[in-house]
Scaffold this motif. Structure first.
Motif, PDB file in Angstrom:
ATOM      1  N   ILE A 160      35.982  19.710  16.396  1.00  0.00           N
ATOM      2  CA  ILE A 160      36.515  20.989  15.932  1.00  0.00           C
ATOM      3  C   ILE A 160      36.626  21.011  14.413  1.00  0.00           C
ATOM      4  N   VAL A 161      37.065  19.906  13.821  1.00  0.00           N
ATOM      5  CA  VAL A 161      37.133  19.813  12.358  1.00  0.00           C
ATOM      6  C   VAL A 161      35.732  20.016  11.762  1.00  0.00           C
ATOM      7  N   ALA A 162      34.746  19.336  12.321  1.00  0.00           N
ATOM      8  CA  ALA A 162      33.376  19.445  11.810  1.00  0.00           C
ATOM      9  C   ALA A 162      32.835  20.863  11.996  1.00  0.00           C
ATOM     10  N   THR A 163      33.139  21.488  13.126  1.00  0.00           N
ATOM     11  CA  THR A 163      32.661  22.846  13.380  1.00  0.00           C
ATOM     12  C   THR A 163      33.269  23.838  12.399  1.00  0.00           C
ATOM     13  N   VAL A 164      34.582  23.807  12.250  1.00  0.00           N
ATOM     14  CA  VAL A 164      35.254  24.749  11.350  1.00  0.00           C
ATOM     15  C   VAL A 164      34.756  24.564   9.918  1.00  0.00           C
ATOM     16  N   ALA A 165      34.691  23.318   9.461  1.00  0.00           N
ATOM     17  CA  ALA A 165      34.234  23.060   8.098  1.00  0.00           C
ATOM     18  C   ALA A 165      32.770  23.458   7.917  1.00  0.00           C
ATOM     19  N   SER A 166      31.943  23.211   8.919  1.00  0.00           N
ATOM     20  CA  SER A 166      30.534  23.576   8.847  1.00  0.00           C
ATOM     21  C   SER A 166      30.352  25.089   8.773  1.00  0.00           C
ATOM     22  N   VAL A 167      31.125  25.816   9.570  1.00  0.00           N
ATOM     23  CA  VAL A 167      31.043  27.278   9.540  1.00  0.00           C
ATOM     24  C   VAL A 167      31.510  27.801   8.177  1.00  0.00           C
ATOM     25  N   LEU A 168      32.600  27.246   7.660  1.00  0.00           N
ATOM     26  CA  LEU A 168      33.068  27.664   6.334  1.00  0.00           C
ATOM     27  C   LEU A 168      32.037  27.332   5.250  1.00  0.00           C
TER      28      LEU A 168
ATOM     29  N   MET B  64      16.866  31.274  13.886  1.00  0.00           N
ATOM     30  CA  MET B  64      16.919  30.101  12.997  1.00  0.00           C
ATOM     31  C   MET B  64      18.346  29.602  12.819  1.00  0.00           C
ATOM     32  N   LEU B  65      19.316  30.504  12.786  1.00  0.00           N
ATOM     33  CA  LEU B  65      20.712  30.067  12.690  1.00  0.00           C
ATOM     34  C   LEU B  65      21.095  29.218  13.893  1.00  0.00           C
ATOM     35  N   ILE B  66      20.650  29.626  15.062  1.00  0.00           N
ATOM     36  CA  ILE B  66      20.968  28.871  16.269  1.00  0.00           C
ATOM     37  C   ILE B  66      20.232  27.538  16.280  1.00  0.00           C
ATOM     38  N   THR B  67      18.932  27.548  15.989  1.00  0.00           N
ATOM     39  CA  THR B  67      18.172  26.290  16.035  1.00  0.00           C
ATOM     40  C   THR B  67      18.588  25.327  14.926  1.00  0.00           C
ATOM     41  N   SER B  68      18.905  25.845  13.743  1.00  0.00           N
ATOM     42  CA  SER B  68      19.338  24.934  12.677  1.00  0.00           C
ATOM     43  C   SER B  68      20.732  24.403  12.965  1.00  0.00           C
ATOM     44  N   GLY B  69      21.574  25.200  13.594  1.00  0.00           N
ATOM     45  CA  GLY B  69      22.903  24.724  13.965  1.00  0.00           C
ATOM     46  C   GLY B  69      22.859  23.660  15.034  1.00  0.00           C
ATOM     47  N   LEU B  70      21.936  23.800  15.969  1.00  0.00           N
ATOM     48  CA  LEU B  70      21.818  22.836  17.063  1.00  0.00           C
ATOM     49  C   LEU B  70      21.000  21.608  16.679  1.00  0.00           C
ATOM     50  N   ALA B  71      19.911  21.817  15.950  1.00  0.00           N
ATOM     51  CA  ALA B  71      18.945  20.729  15.756  1.00  0.00           C
ATOM     52  C   ALA B  71      18.530  20.489  14.312  1.00  0.00           C
ATOM     53  N   HIS B  72      19.183  21.137  13.357  1.00  0.00           N
ATOM     54  CA  HIS B  72      18.798  20.990  11.943  1.00  0.00           C
ATOM     55  C   HIS B  72      17.339  21.399  11.713  1.00  0.00           C
ATOM     56  N   LEU B  73      16.871  22.369  12.451  1.00  0.00           N
ATOM     57  CA  LEU B  73      15.475  22.814  12.345  1.00  0.00           C
ATOM     58  C   LEU B  73      15.449  24.315  12.167  1.00  0.00           C
TER      59      LEU B  73
ATOM     60  N   VAL C 286      28.980  29.346  17.379  1.00  0.00           N
ATOM     61  CA  VAL C 286      28.374  28.976  18.655  1.00  0.00           C
ATOM     62  C   VAL C 286      27.463  27.758  18.498  1.00  0.00           C
ATOM     63  N   ALA C 287      26.558  27.805  17.527  1.00  0.00           N
ATOM     64  CA  ALA C 287      25.570  26.725  17.383  1.00  0.00           C
ATOM     65  C   ALA C 287      26.202  25.421  16.920  1.00  0.00           C
ATOM     66  N   ARG C 288      26.994  25.476  15.865  1.00  0.00           N
ATOM     67  CA  ARG C 288      27.600  24.240  15.350  1.00  0.00           C
ATOM     68  C   ARG C 288      28.642  23.703  16.328  1.00  0.00           C
ATOM     69  N   GLY C 289      29.418  24.606  16.912  1.00  0.00           N
ATOM     70  CA  GLY C 289      30.409  24.175  17.901  1.00  0.00           C
ATOM     71  C   GLY C 289      29.749  23.500  19.091  1.00  0.00           C
ATOM     72  N   ALA C 290      28.661  24.093  19.581  1.00  0.00           N
ATOM     73  CA  ALA C 290      27.950  23.496  20.719  1.00  0.00           C
ATOM     74  C   ALA C 290      27.446  22.104  20.369  1.00  0.00           C
ATOM     75  N   ARG C 291      26.899  21.948  19.172  1.00  0.00           N
ATOM     76  CA  ARG C 291      26.364  20.650  18.765  1.00  0.00           C
ATOM     77  C   ARG C 291      27.463  19.586  18.704  1.00  0.00           C
ATOM     78  N   PHE C 292      28.520  19.868  17.962  1.00  0.00           N
ATOM     79  CA  PHE C 292      29.563  18.863  17.779  1.00  0.00           C
ATOM     80  C   PHE C 292      30.343  18.599  19.066  1.00  0.00           C
ATOM     81  N   LEU C 293      30.618  19.630  19.835  1.00  0.00           N
ATOM     82  CA  LEU C 293      31.345  19.421  21.098  1.00  0.00           C
ATOM     83  C   LEU C 293      30.498  18.665  22.112  1.00  0.00           C
ATOM     84  N   PHE C 294      29.181  18.932  22.122  1.00  0.00           N
ATOM     85  CA  PHE C 294      28.294  18.187  23.018  1.00  0.00           C
ATOM     86  C   PHE C 294      28.242  16.714  22.615  1.00  0.00           C
TER      87      PHE C 294
END
Length: 195
Positions: free
Chosen positions: A57-65, A110-119, A145-153
């Protein structure tokens, strides 16, 4: 230089201030930094599995900010700040090619794919989103959604499988996520141009 930066980032996981460093790295990764927050997140979550979801959650919030900061860089300070950053990382030509060919639907993808896979790299997409004026509300929602899914997964994998999954994550998860991102992009292109 990149290896030293990677090693330095990894060394932060052992510090008492690791959670703050995780927030900082996740923030700057989304707008200007080269090393992904995963480098710090993985050893932190492995050393304290009970806190894996908290770190996610820390990583997601900071990443979104950080992504919002990248959006503002692109929207308000492209020539002065964003362009030199992209040139420094050798991403300016790729950025310009994306800028010319990108519409709102493609930016969302691209926002979704870069958030999930850095691509492509998240910093490129956040800056591009600001440059073309992608709606900030949609930007924030897709980043959550994308960053949260990545870090929570990743947190779930580490809590469930522990140390044995680390090698898989470090070596293969990026490839699997990139394949999933490529499938999403292919599906988008198919739907957009075939129907």
């Amino acid at each position: 230089m990149l290896r030293k930066l990677y090693d330095w980032t990894l060394s932060l996981a052992a510090r008492k201030s690791a959670e703050w460093w995780l927030a900082f790295i996740a923030f700057v990764e989304s707008s200007v930094f080269l090393v992904p927050a995963d480098v710090l997140f993985l050893p932190m979550a492995l050393s304290r599995p009970a806190r894996a979801y908290r770190y996610a959650i820390v990583a997601t919030v900071a990443s979104v900010l950080g992504g919002i900061a990248g959006w503002f860089l692109g929207h308000y300070a492209y020539e002065a700040i964003a362009k030199p950053v992209l040139e420094f990382y050798g991403k300016f030509d790729d950025f310009e090619a994306l800028r010319v060919s990108s519409g709102v639907g493609f930016i969302l993808l691209m926002l979704i794919t870069s958030g999930l896979a850095h691509l492509p790299p998240i910093k490129v997409v956040t800056i591009l989103s600001g440059v073309i004026g992608f709606p900030l509300g949609w930007f924030i929602l897709s980043a959550i959604v994308a960053r949260g899914a990545r870090f929570l997964f990743l947190a779930w994998l580490l809590r469930t499988y522990g140390e044995p999954i680390r090698e898989f994550i470090e070596k293969r998860l990026g490839t699997l996520a990139a394949l999933a991102a490529a499938a999403l992009i292919s599906l988008y292109i198919l739907v957009r141009y075939a129907f």
